[in-house]
Design an enzyme around this catalytic site. Structure first.
Site, PDB file in Angstrom:
ATOM      1  N   LYS A 104       9.844  -4.601  15.333  1.00  7.52           N
ATOM      2  CA  LYS A 104       9.796  -2.996  14.808  1.00  7.52           C
ATOM      3  C   LYS A 104      10.628  -2.391  15.684  1.00  7.52           C
ATOM      4  O   LYS A 104      11.477  -1.237  15.152  1.00  7.52           O
ATOM      5  CB  LYS A 104       8.362  -2.503  14.726  1.00  7.52           C
ATOM      6  CG  LYS A 104       7.631  -3.387  13.513  1.00  7.52           C
ATOM      7  CD  LYS A 104       8.285  -3.311  12.081  1.00  7.52           C
ATOM      8  CE  LYS A 104       8.257  -2.083  11.467  1.00  7.52           C
ATOM      9  NZ  LYS A 104       8.744  -2.225  10.092  1.00  7.52           N
TER      10      LYS A 104
ATOM     11  N   SER B   4       6.188   1.373  13.362  1.00  8.92           N
ATOM     12  CA  SER B   4       4.383   1.187  13.526  1.00  8.92           C
ATOM     13  C   SER B   4       4.419   1.527  14.990  1.00  8.92           C
ATOM     14  O   SER B   4       5.192   1.733  15.876  1.00  8.92           O
ATOM     15  CB  SER B   4       4.414  -0.418  13.554  1.00  8.92           C
ATOM     16  OG  SER B   4       3.327  -0.688  13.989  1.00  8.92           O
ATOM     17  N   SER B   5       3.129   2.303  15.164  1.00  5.72           N
ATOM     18  CA  SER B   5       2.482   2.621  16.316  1.00  5.72           C
ATOM     19  C   SER B   5       2.556   1.573  17.444  1.00  5.72           C
ATOM     20  O   SER B   5       2.256   1.638  18.493  1.00  5.72           O
ATOM     21  CB  SER B   5       1.243   3.461  16.275  1.00  5.72           C
ATOM     22  OG  SER B   5       0.125   2.372  15.418  1.00  5.72           O
TER      23      SER B   5
ATOM     24  N   HIS C 253      -6.618  -4.558   8.192  1.00  3.36           N
ATOM     25  CA  HIS C 253      -6.603  -3.738   9.303  1.00  3.36           C
ATOM     26  C   HIS C 253      -8.041  -3.290   9.463  1.00  3.36           C
ATOM     27  O   HIS C 253      -8.688  -3.562   8.487  1.00  3.36           O
ATOM     28  CB  HIS C 253      -5.897  -2.604   9.428  1.00  3.36           C
ATOM     29  CG  HIS C 253      -4.077  -3.013   9.754  1.00  3.36           C
ATOM     30  ND1 HIS C 253      -3.546  -3.383   8.747  1.00  3.36           N
ATOM     31  CD2 HIS C 253      -3.487  -3.411  10.983  1.00  3.36           C
ATOM     32  CE1 HIS C 253      -1.922  -3.831   9.228  1.00  3.36           C
ATOM     33  NE2 HIS C 253      -2.270  -3.860  10.272  1.00  3.36           N
TER      34      HIS C 253
ATOM     35  N   LEU D   7      -2.360   2.885   8.910  1.00  2.00           N
ATOM     36  CA  LEU D   7      -2.464   3.572   7.452  1.00  2.00           C
ATOM     37  C   LEU D   7      -3.614   3.164   6.725  1.00  2.00           C
ATOM     38  O   LEU D   7      -4.034   1.512   6.930  1.00  2.00           O
ATOM     39  CB  LEU D   7      -1.283   3.662   6.587  1.00  2.00           C
ATOM     40  CG  LEU D   7      -0.082   4.135   7.382  1.00  2.00           C
ATOM     41  CD1 LEU D   7       1.322   3.609   6.217  1.00  2.00           C
ATOM     42  CD2 LEU D   7      -0.164   5.690   7.197  1.00  2.00           C
TER      43      LEU D   7
ATOM     44  N   MET E 223       0.722  -1.328  -0.139  1.00  2.00           N
ATOM     45  CA  MET E 223      -0.029   0.009  -0.030  1.00  2.00           C
ATOM     46  C   MET E 223       0.986   1.237  -0.088  1.00  2.00           C
ATOM     47  O   MET E 223       0.727   2.191  -0.957  1.00  2.00           O
ATOM     48  CB  MET E 223      -0.878   0.043   1.256  1.00  2.00           C
ATOM     49  CG  MET E 223      -1.535   1.292   1.331  1.00  2.00           C
ATOM     50  SD  MET E 223      -2.908   1.101   2.671  1.00  2.00           S
ATOM     51  CE  MET E 223      -1.984   0.815   4.147  1.00  2.00           C
TER      52      MET E 223
END
Length: 308
Positions: A138, A105-106, A177, A164, A11
């Site tokens: 991550k 990444s969060s 997601h 995202l 993406m």
């Protein structure tokens, strides 16, 4: 200048390629897709980077998935992402790449911690168990970039996007997601005439989602100026919504009405994960796409991909 994008078939990779064309930059952008190279294989990655000889690498590639996938296979998420990141970062350093953008990444942030989250909150408390394997990988990749920068005087920087969404997201799979799953379920309900949609959790968990085109455009504009960034920056819209609100927005995008049937027995992950992106805003980060605009664009792309 020559720019290499890993995960070019994903993406963000596709959005970045599109943003690059729109800017009309003369610099060469080369993408590596999963089909072209197994980034878990250090030898394959090293040969590819040596052949391309990029000046900059934007590392978007990762093994990703939704909450169900993360719960089912934490070992794979941990091991695959560790192998991908050490292979790509190691090859970049060996080939003399001085500018490197790593997509964090969060999920790297602690669960049930203060809101909004700031960059120094990483490793300050336990992680969310449902995606711990991915989060650990991550964090390790981000730390490897920071250590590499300090030890070798290169500009390896980490940006931590919120979740995202947008065109080319994973729809209707274990990798989906929240936004992609909501749009897919709303679309199927409209097609079949279903009056209810099943949703994991009670709908109160909150998430921050950023439209992928906003992030891709900002990265493309900043290639060549990454040295001016701090080691790590959050990049989010600065606003979150509940799971219920995302499903309601998905129904508006699809132009359909259905009852949301929540299942509190199913895991919902962290209750809130809102980031403070003020550091990035000092470097020109200014996302403009709101939830309804982004959902509508994403649904249009979803329909186009279904008929392609």
């Amino acid at each position: 200048m020559k720019v290499l994008v890993t995960g070019a078939g994903g993406m963000l990779g596709r959005a970045l390629t599109g943003a690059w064309r729109e800017l009309g930059r003369d610099d060469e952008l080369i993408g590596i897709t999963r089909a072209a190279a197994d980034l878990r294989d250090a030898r394959v990655v090293s040969e590819a980077v040596e052949r391309i000889r990029p000046d900059v690498i934007v590392h978007t590639a990762a093994r990703v998935g939704g909450i169900g996938a993360n719960i089912a296979a934490p070992a794979q998420f941990l091991s695959d992402n560790l192998r991908i990141d050490t292979s790509v970062i190691g090859a970049a350093l060996h080939s003399g790449v001085e500018e490197f953008v790593y997509l964090g990444s969060s999920c790297m942030y602690p669960r049930d911690y203060r809101q909004p989250l700031v960059e120094t909150d990483i490793l300050q408390a336990p992680l969310e168990p449902t995606n711990e394997g991915y989060a650990i990988a991550k964090i390790a990749g981000a730390k490897l970039c920071a250590y590499t920068s300090r030890e070798h005087s290169v500009n390896y920087r980490v940006i931590i996007p919120s979740n995202l969404y947008g065109p080319y997201d994973h729809f209707g799979s274990m990798a989906s997601h929240l936004v992609a799953a909501a749009l897919h379920k709303a679309h199927l309900a409209r097609q079949s005439g279903d009056e209810t949609i099943d949703v994991w959790g009670d709908g109160t968990a909150r998430r921050e989602f950023t439209y992928v085109g906003d992030l891709a455009g900002w990265i493309a504009e900043n290639i060549g100026h990454v040295a001016e960034w701090p080691d790590m920056m959050n990049v989010g819209i600065g606003k979150d919504y509940s799971v219920r609100e995302f499903y309601e927005a998905a129904l508006r995008a699809v132009n359909y009405r259905a009852e949301l049937r929540f299942d509190p027995s199913k895991p919902a992950g962290m209750m809130q994960k809102l980031m403070d992106s003020s550091l990035a805003r000092q470097h020109g980060w200014d996302p403009r796409t709101d939830i309804d605009q982004g959902m509508a664009r994403t649904y249009t792309a979803y329909l186009e991909s279904a008929t392609a």
